[in-house]
Design a protein around this motif. Structure first.
Motif, PDB file in Angstrom:
ATOM      1  N   SER A  28       9.066  92.196  54.307  1.00 28.62           N
ATOM      2  CA  SER A  28       9.164  91.317  55.460  1.00 28.62           C
ATOM      3  C   SER A  28       8.606  92.054  56.673  1.00 28.62           C
ATOM      4  CB  SER A  28      10.626  90.915  55.676  1.00 28.62           C
ATOM      5  OG  SER A  28      10.762  90.045  56.778  1.00 28.62           O
ATOM      6  N   ASP A  29       8.734  91.428  57.838  1.00 31.80           N
ATOM      7  CA  ASP A  29       8.389  92.137  59.069  1.00 31.80           C
ATOM      8  C   ASP A  29       9.677  92.652  59.685  1.00 31.80           C
ATOM      9  OD1 ASP A  29       7.887  89.092  61.061  1.00 31.80           O
ATOM     10  OD2 ASP A  29       9.668  89.943  60.182  1.00 31.80           O
ATOM     11  N   PHE A  30       9.631  93.035  60.965  1.00 25.00           N
ATOM     12  CA  PHE A  30      10.845  93.528  61.602  1.00 25.00           C
ATOM     13  C   PHE A  30      11.576  92.431  62.351  1.00 25.00           C
ATOM     14  CE2 PHE A  30       8.280  93.347  65.267  1.00 25.00           C
ATOM     15  CZ  PHE A  30       7.187  94.195  65.169  1.00 25.00           C
ATOM     16  N   GLY A  81      15.559  88.268  66.683  1.00 24.48           N
ATOM     17  CA  GLY A  81      14.284  88.823  66.261  1.00 24.48           C
ATOM     18  C   GLY A  81      13.338  89.037  67.424  1.00 24.48           C
ATOM     19  N   ARG A  82      12.113  89.329  67.083  1.00 24.48           N
ATOM     20  CA  ARG A  82      11.100  89.634  68.105  1.00 24.48           C
ATOM     21  C   ARG A  82      10.796  88.427  68.983  1.00 24.48           C
ATOM     22  NH1 ARG A  82       5.119  90.496  67.383  1.00 24.48           N
ATOM     23  NH2 ARG A  82       5.432  89.814  65.234  1.00 24.48           N
ATOM     24  N   PHE A  83      10.887  87.219  68.403  1.00 25.38           N
ATOM     25  CA  PHE A  83      10.534  86.015  69.148  1.00 25.38           C
ATOM     26  C   PHE A  83      11.755  85.284  69.708  1.00 25.38           C
ATOM     27  CE2 PHE A  83       7.254  86.400  65.741  1.00 25.38           C
ATOM     28  CZ  PHE A  83       6.222  86.811  66.568  1.00 25.38           C
ATOM     29  N   GLY A  84      12.909  85.541  69.159  1.00 28.02           N
ATOM     30  CA  GLY A  84      14.117  84.837  69.572  1.00 28.02           C
ATOM     31  C   GLY A  84      15.137  84.877  68.444  1.00 28.02           C
ATOM     32  N   MET A  85      16.005  83.886  68.406  1.00 26.86           N
ATOM     33  CA  MET A  85      17.044  83.853  67.383  1.00 26.86           C
ATOM     34  C   MET A  85      16.455  83.602  65.991  1.00 26.86           C
ATOM     35  SD  MET A  85      19.894  84.586  68.759  1.00 26.86           S
ATOM     36  CE  MET A  85      20.818  84.301  67.249  1.00 26.86           C
ATOM     37  N   LYS A  94      17.189  94.638  66.551  1.00 28.27           N
ATOM     38  CA  LYS A  94      18.398  94.954  67.312  1.00 28.27           C
ATOM     39  C   LYS A  94      19.342  95.816  66.479  1.00 28.27           C
ATOM     40  CE  LYS A  94      17.900  92.396  71.146  1.00 28.27           C
ATOM     41  NZ  LYS A  94      18.021  92.890  72.519  1.00 28.27           N
ATOM     42  N   LEU A  95      19.535  95.412  65.213  1.00 32.70           N
ATOM     43  CA  LEU A  95      20.461  96.106  64.337  1.00 32.70           C
ATOM     44  C   LEU A  95      20.063  97.558  64.129  1.00 32.70           C
ATOM     45  CD1 LEU A  95      22.915  95.918  62.444  1.00 32.70           C
ATOM     46  CD2 LEU A  95      21.346  95.171  60.644  1.00 32.70           C
ATOM     47  N   TYR A  96      18.746  97.799  64.022  1.00 29.46           N
ATOM     48  CA  TYR A  96      18.262  99.135  63.704  1.00 29.46           C
ATOM     49  C   TYR A  96      17.584  99.806  64.887  1.00 29.46           C
ATOM     50  CZ  TYR A  96      19.291  97.893  58.896  1.00 29.46           C
ATOM     51  OH  TYR A  96      19.937  97.528  57.743  1.00 29.46           O
ATOM     52  N   GLU A  97      18.026  99.478  66.074  1.00 30.57           N
ATOM     53  CA  GLU A  97      17.387 100.020  67.274  1.00 30.57           C
ATOM     54  C   GLU A  97      17.400 101.545  67.286  1.00 30.57           C
ATOM     55  OE1 GLU A  97      19.134  98.833  71.071  1.00 30.57           O
ATOM     56  OE2 GLU A  97      17.150  98.089  71.630  1.00 30.57           O
ATOM     57  N   SER A  98      18.452 102.144  66.712  1.00 28.51           N
ATOM     58  CA  SER A  98      18.561 103.602  66.725  1.00 28.51           C
ATOM     59  C   SER A  98      17.509 104.271  65.848  1.00 28.51           C
ATOM     60  CB  SER A  98      19.963 104.031  66.259  1.00 28.51           C
ATOM     61  OG  SER A  98      20.178 103.647  64.914  1.00 28.51           O
ATOM     62  N   PHE A  99      16.843 103.508  64.964  1.00 30.95           N
ATOM     63  CA  PHE A  99      15.824 104.073  64.088  1.00 30.95           C
ATOM     64  C   PHE A  99      14.476 104.213  64.802  1.00 30.95           C
ATOM     65  CE2 PHE A  99      17.623 102.835  59.641  1.00 30.95           C
ATOM     66  CZ  PHE A  99      18.745 103.602  59.913  1.00 30.95           C
TER      67      PHE A  99
END
Length: 335
Positions: A206-208, A51-55, A213-218
Motif C-alpha cells: 500500500s502507500d502511507f 491519511g495524507r489527504f484526509g480521513m 499519524k500512527l507511525y510518525e515516530s518512524f
C-alpha cells in the motif's frame, strides 16, 4: 535538523524534499478505465485513521457488484463489499487536490495480486478514493500480535505464525515490488507499516495513506516540515536520490522487520543522529544483524539488498527469484 552532509557523487549536499510515493510512471493510457462512483455508492461504517489527504474510513458498497469494481464476475448489485475510502479534506487547497488526482492516475494502472487495488473514485461532494479493504490491518501491527511457532501452516492457531509463513509474506512483497519496478514506479517508503494483511496471510503493498499519524515516530523531521524514513533509507537517498535500487535497500530492511516480528525498529540501538552519522560512512555503514530465525540463504538476500553501490546492489528480479527458491525449498522440507 539533519547533520550537515558533504557533497556527494549524487549531487546535492542536502537531502531533497521527501516527495510523492510514486515517481516517473508510464502514462495512464485511458483515464476512463477508472470506475467513477457517487457518494451514495458507499455507507461509511467507522474511521480507520487520518491519511495524507484526509480521513480514511471503512465503508460498505451500495448498488455495486463485484463485476462493477472488477473483483470478479458476480454481477449481483445487492451484495455489499467492505472497502476503504480515502477522503480528500475539504480545506486541503489546490496542491492537495492535485496530489489526490495524481495518485488516482498512478494507482489506476496498477494491477497485481500483491498491490492494493484502486476500486473506484468519487469526484463529487467530498471526493474519495475507494480501495480494497484488508481485514487484518497493516503488517507492522499484525506481526507484533503474533507468537512465533515452528508448526508450518496447517496447525497454526490464532495469533501464531511460523518461519514458513514469514517467508511467504516476504515473497509476496518481493513479487509486488518486482511488479512496481517493471512499471517504473518508485515506492520510496516500503516498510511493514505500508503493507496490508488480508485473509490467509495475503499481503499487499500500500502507500502511507493510513499510517502516517500512527507511525510518525518512524520518520525524521527536517526543518519542521520534511519527513524522511531514515531507518529504511539507502545512502544515496540521504542526498535525494530515490530509485528502484533505493527501494531494494528499503525492502531488505522490510525483510528484517518481518523476521523480527516488528518487535524493534531498524537500528534500534542507534538514536537518529547516530544513525545519520553512521549512514554517512558509506560502504562502512552498519548493516542490521541477522535475526535469530533467519537462515544464511535469507540473510544473504538481505545483504544483497544492502550493497552500498546501487549499481552493484541486487534488483527485484534477483531478490524475488532467490526468495521464491528459498520458499519452495522450505515448503518441501515441511511436507
Amino acid at each position: 535538523m539533519l547533520y550537515s552532509m558533504p557533497q556527494s557523487e549524487h549531487g546535492s549536499s542536502h537531502p531533497l524534499p521527501y516527495g510523492p510515493i510514486y515517481d516517473v510512471p508510464k502514462p495512464l493510457k485511458n483515464t476512463d478505465d477508472v470506475l467513477h462512483v457517487m457518494p451514495e455508492s458507499v455507507i461509511e461504517i467507522r474511521d480507520l485513521g487520518v491519511g495524507r489527504f484526509g480521513m480514511v474510513s471503512l465503508a460498505a458498497t451500495v448498488g455495486l457488484s463485484f463485476k462493477d469494481i472488477r473483483l470478479g464476475e458476480n454481477d449481483d448489485k445487492h451484495r455489499s463489499l467492505l472497502v476503504a475510502i480515502k477522503k480528500l479534506s475539504p480545506d486541503g487547497g489546490k496542491n492537495l487536490r492535485d496530489s489526490f488526482e495524481k495518485e488516482i492516475k498512478y494507482m489506476a494502472r496498477l494491477h497485481h495480486p500483491n498491490v492494493v487495488h484502486l476500486l473506484g473514485v468519487c469526484m463529487v461532494g467530498t471526493p474519495f478514493i475507494m480501495m480494497e479493504y484488508m481485514e487484518n490491518g497493516d503488517l507492522n501491527e499484525f506481526l507484533q500480535k503474533q507468537n512465533l511457532v515452528d508448526d508450518g501452516v496447517s496447525l497454526l492457531q490464532e495469533n501464531e505464525i511460523s518461519p514458513l509463513v514469514l517467508l511467504y509474506m516476504t515473497v509476496q512483497i518481493a513479487s509486488g515490488m518486482r511488479y512496481l519496478a517493471s512499471q517504473r514506479v518508485v515506492h520510496r517508503d516500503i516498510a511493514t507499516r505500508n503493507c496490508l494483511v488480508g485473509h490467509d496471510f495475503v499481503v499487499k503493498i500500500s502507500d502511507f495513506g493510513m499510517s502516517r499519524k500512527l507511525y510518525e515516530s518512524f520518520y525524521y523531521r527536517v526543518h519542521g516540515k520534511l519527513i524522511l524514513p531514515i531507518r529504511w533509507m539507502a545512502y544515496e537517498s540521504f542526498y535525494g536520490k530515490f530509485s528502484v535500487k533505493s527501494d531494494v535497500w528499503a525492502f531488505g530492511i522490510t525483510m528484517w522487520e518481518i523476521h523480527t516480528l516488528a518487535r524493534y525498529e531498524p537500528y534500534h540501538e542507534l538514536i537518529d543522529e547516530e544513525l545519520i552519522a553512521d549512514a554517512m560512512k558509506g560502504d562502512r555503514r552498519q548493516r542490521p544483524a541477522r535475526p535469530a530465525i533467519v537462515p544464511d540463504a535469507i540473510y544473504d538476500v538481505m545483504l544483497r539488498c544492502w550493497v552500498h553501490d546501487p549499481f552493484m546492489r541486487g534488483d527485484f528480479e534477483e531478490v524475488y527469484s532467490r526468495l521464491f527458491l528459498a520458499y519452495t525449498r522450505m515448503c518441501q522440507q515441511c511436507s
